[in-house]
Design an enzyme around this catalytic site. Structure first.
Site, PDB file in Angstrom:
ATOM      1  N   GLY A  17       0.822  -1.192   0.000  1.00 15.62           N
ATOM      2  CA  GLY A  17       0.000   0.000   0.000  1.00 15.62           C
ATOM      3  C   GLY A  17       0.863   1.252   0.000  1.00 15.62           C
ATOM      4  O   GLY A  17       2.069   1.205   0.252  1.00 15.62           O
ATOM      5  N   CYS A  18       0.248   2.386  -0.273  1.00 17.74           N
ATOM      6  CA  CYS A  18       1.000   3.642  -0.366  1.00 17.74           C
ATOM      7  C   CYS A  18       1.559   4.062   0.985  1.00 17.74           C
ATOM      8  O   CYS A  18       2.762   4.369   1.100  1.00 17.74           O
ATOM      9  CB  CYS A  18       0.131   4.729  -0.973  1.00 17.74           C
ATOM     10  SG  CYS A  18      -1.486   4.940  -0.182  1.00 17.74           S
ATOM     11  N   TYR A  19       0.737   4.084   2.027  1.00 12.55           N
ATOM     12  CA  TYR A  19       1.242   4.447   3.352  1.00 12.55           C
ATOM     13  C   TYR A  19       2.307   3.463   3.853  1.00 12.55           C
ATOM     14  O   TYR A  19       3.349   3.892   4.371  1.00 12.55           O
ATOM     15  CB  TYR A  19       0.095   4.526   4.354  1.00 12.55           C
ATOM     16  CG  TYR A  19      -0.747   5.782   4.281  1.00 12.55           C
ATOM     17  CD1 TYR A  19      -0.194   7.038   4.525  1.00 12.55           C
ATOM     18  CD2 TYR A  19      -2.107   5.712   3.987  1.00 12.55           C
ATOM     19  CE1 TYR A  19      -0.970   8.182   4.478  1.00 12.55           C
ATOM     20  CE2 TYR A  19      -2.890   6.850   3.935  1.00 12.55           C
ATOM     21  CZ  TYR A  19      -2.325   8.093   4.178  1.00 12.55           C
ATOM     22  OH  TYR A  19      -3.098   9.231   4.136  1.00 12.55           O
ATOM     23  N   THR A  62       4.388   1.737   2.108  1.00 11.73           N
ATOM     24  CA  THR A  62       5.616   1.954   1.348  1.00 11.73           C
ATOM     25  C   THR A  62       6.449   3.065   1.969  1.00 11.73           C
ATOM     26  O   THR A  62       7.638   2.896   2.269  1.00 11.73           O
ATOM     27  CB  THR A  62       5.291   2.303  -0.119  1.00 11.73           C
ATOM     28  OG1 THR A  62       4.676   1.162  -0.745  1.00 11.73           O
ATOM     29  CG2 THR A  62       6.542   2.670  -0.891  1.00 11.73           C
ATOM     30  N   ALA A  63       5.829   4.234   2.164  1.00  9.64           N
ATOM     31  CA  ALA A  63       6.555   5.365   2.740  1.00  9.64           C
ATOM     32  C   ALA A  63       7.017   5.068   4.161  1.00  9.64           C
ATOM     33  O   ALA A  63       8.134   5.435   4.557  1.00  9.64           O
ATOM     34  CB  ALA A  63       5.669   6.614   2.723  1.00  9.64           C
TER      35      ALA A  63
END
EC number: 1.2.1.38
Length: 347
Positions: free
Chosen positions: A149-151, A153-154
Site C-alpha cells: 500500500g502507499c502508506y 511503502t513510505a
C-alpha cells in the site's frame, strides 16, 4: 517483449499503469479489463489518452487472456484479485496485485480489517511482498507479487533500516500520514467532494485504516517482536497527488542525526529510487510528484531522544503503479530503473 493486461481499467492506479507500460521498452499493453466499462474505448473514459492508446476494454476471460498476455496487473478493489489470481497462476502468468488481497499472511487478519473473505492460503503463501528495496531477492524469484500500500511503502522504507539494527523502541512508533485525494480512488463520495476537500484538512479512519496490520506485520517480521503495534493516523489533504508520513520513535541507544543519515545513505546506496536528504533538509511531496522516488529526511533530537523521519512519495507511482513496474523489472532480470527514470514534475 512481455504482453501485459491491466485489470480494473477505470481507476487512477490503472491509468497510471497504462502510462508507465506505454513508455516501458520491454512491455506491450495488449488489453485492459473492466467489467463495468466492457466494450468502451479507453479514451472515452480518459480523454487524455486520445490518439495515444487505442484499446477497447474487455470482460475477464482467462481462456482468451492466457493466449495474448504474459503478465497481469490487478488495479482492483479489495476482494476481486483473490478470485482471479488463481486462474492466472494456473496458466503460468506473472501477477502483480495492487490491491490488498495478498498482503496479509493471516487470513483472519485480512477478514477483520478488509471485511472480505481471504484469498486461498496456498496463494497467500506463494505471494511475495513487493517492497522492492527491502525484499528484492525474493521478488526476483517470484511470479506473484503483492504490491504494498502507499502508506506502508513510505512508512516501512523509513523505518525498516533502523528497526533491523535494533535502534527503535517498538512500542513508541507514531506515524502521522497525509495523502492527496487521488489516494481515495476515482469513485465519487462525499468525503472527496471538492467542497469538502478544498481548503480543508481532516483525519479519517483513525485506528481503523486497513494499512495498520500491513505495517505492523512487516515491522514485527523485521524486529522479531511479535506484539509490535503502532499508532497510525491518516489525513486527507487538498491536493491531487502526494503522500507524506511523519514518523516518530524513541531510540534504544543514542544516535546523532549525522550517524543516522550516514547509515541510511549506506543502506540505500544501491537503490536509485531512495534519496536521503542532507542534515537539516526535509523533503516535500512536490519534489517526488510524478516519479518513483521515495525521499527521506531524518532528525534525531538530542534533547528528547526521539527521532523524526519524514518520508514522501507520489502515492500513485512509488505508492502503487511505479513500484509495480519496479517489481516487474526485478522479476524479469531487467534494470530496476527501466521505464521509471522520470524527473519529478515541478512545480
Amino acid at each position: 517483449m512481455l504482453r501485459a493486461a491491466v485489470v480494473g481499467g477505470t481507476g487512477y492506479g490503472a491509468v497510471e499503469l497504462i502510462r508507465l507500460i506505454d513508455k516501458h521498452p520491454h512491455l506491450q499493453l495488449n488489453t485492459v479489463i473492466s467489467h463495468s466499462q466492457s466494450g468502451t474505448e479507453i479514451e472515452e473514459i480518459y480523454p487524455h489518452l486520445t490518439n495515444l492508446i487505442h484499446i477497447t476494454m474487455d470482460e475477464w476471460n482467462i481462456q482468451k487472456l492466457a493466449k495474448i498476455i504474459d503478465v497481469v496487473f490487478f488495479a482492483t478493489p479489495p476482494g476481486v484479485s483473490q478470485k482471479l489470481v488463481p486462474e492466472c497462476r494456473q496458466h503460468g502468468l506473472q501477477c502483480i496485485d495492487l490491491s490488498g488481497d495478498f498482503r496479509l499472511i493471516n487470513p483472519e487478519t485480512y477478514e477483520t480489517w478488509y471485511a472480505y473473505s481471504a484469498a486461498p492460503q496456498e496463494y497467500l503463501n506463494e505471494a511475495t511482498y513487493g517492497l522492492t528495496e527491502i525484499y528484492g531477492d525474493d521478488i526476483k524469484n517470484s511470479k506473484l507479487i503483492s504490491n504494498p500500500g502507499c502508506y506502508p511503502t513510505a512508512t516501512l522504507l523509513a523505518l525498516i533500516p533502523a528497526v533491523k539494527q535494533g535502534w527503535v523502541k517498538m512500542d513508541s512508533i507514531i506515524i502521522d500520514g497525509k495523502s492527496g485525494v487521488s489516494g481515495a480512488g476515482r469513485k465519487v463520495s462525499l468525503a472527496t467532494h471538492f467542497s469538502e476537500v478544498n481548503e480543508n484538512l481532516k483525519a479519517y479512519k483513525l485506528g481503523a485504516h486497513q494499512h495498520i496490520p500491513e505495517i505492523e506485520q512487516y515491522l514485527q517480521q523485521e524486529s522479531k517482536e511479535p506484539n509490535t503495534q503502532v499508532t497510525f493516523s491518516t489525513h486527507l489533504i487538498p491536493m491531487t497527488r502526494g503522500l507524506m508520513c511523519s514518523i516518530y520513535f524513541d531510540l534504544t541507544e543514542k544516535k546523532t542525526t549525522e550517524e543516522l543519515i550516514n547509515f541510511y545513505t549506506e543502506v540505500y546506496s544501491n537503490h536509485p529510487f531512495i534519496r536521503i536528504r542532507p542534515e537539516g533538509i526535509f523533503p516535500a511531496t512536490k519534489e517526488v510528484s510524478g516519479s518513483n522516488y521515495c525521499d527521506i529526511g531524518i532528525h534525531s533530537d538530542p534533547r528528547t531522544g526521539k527521532v523524526t523521519i519524514i518520508s514522501v512519495i507520489d502515492n500513485l507511482v512509488k505508492g502503487a503503479s511505479g513500484q509495480a513496474i519496479q517489481n516487474l523489472n526485478l522479476m524479469n532480470g531487467w534494470d530496476v530503473r527501466t521505464g521509471l527514470l522520470e524527473i519529478p514534475i515541478y512545480p
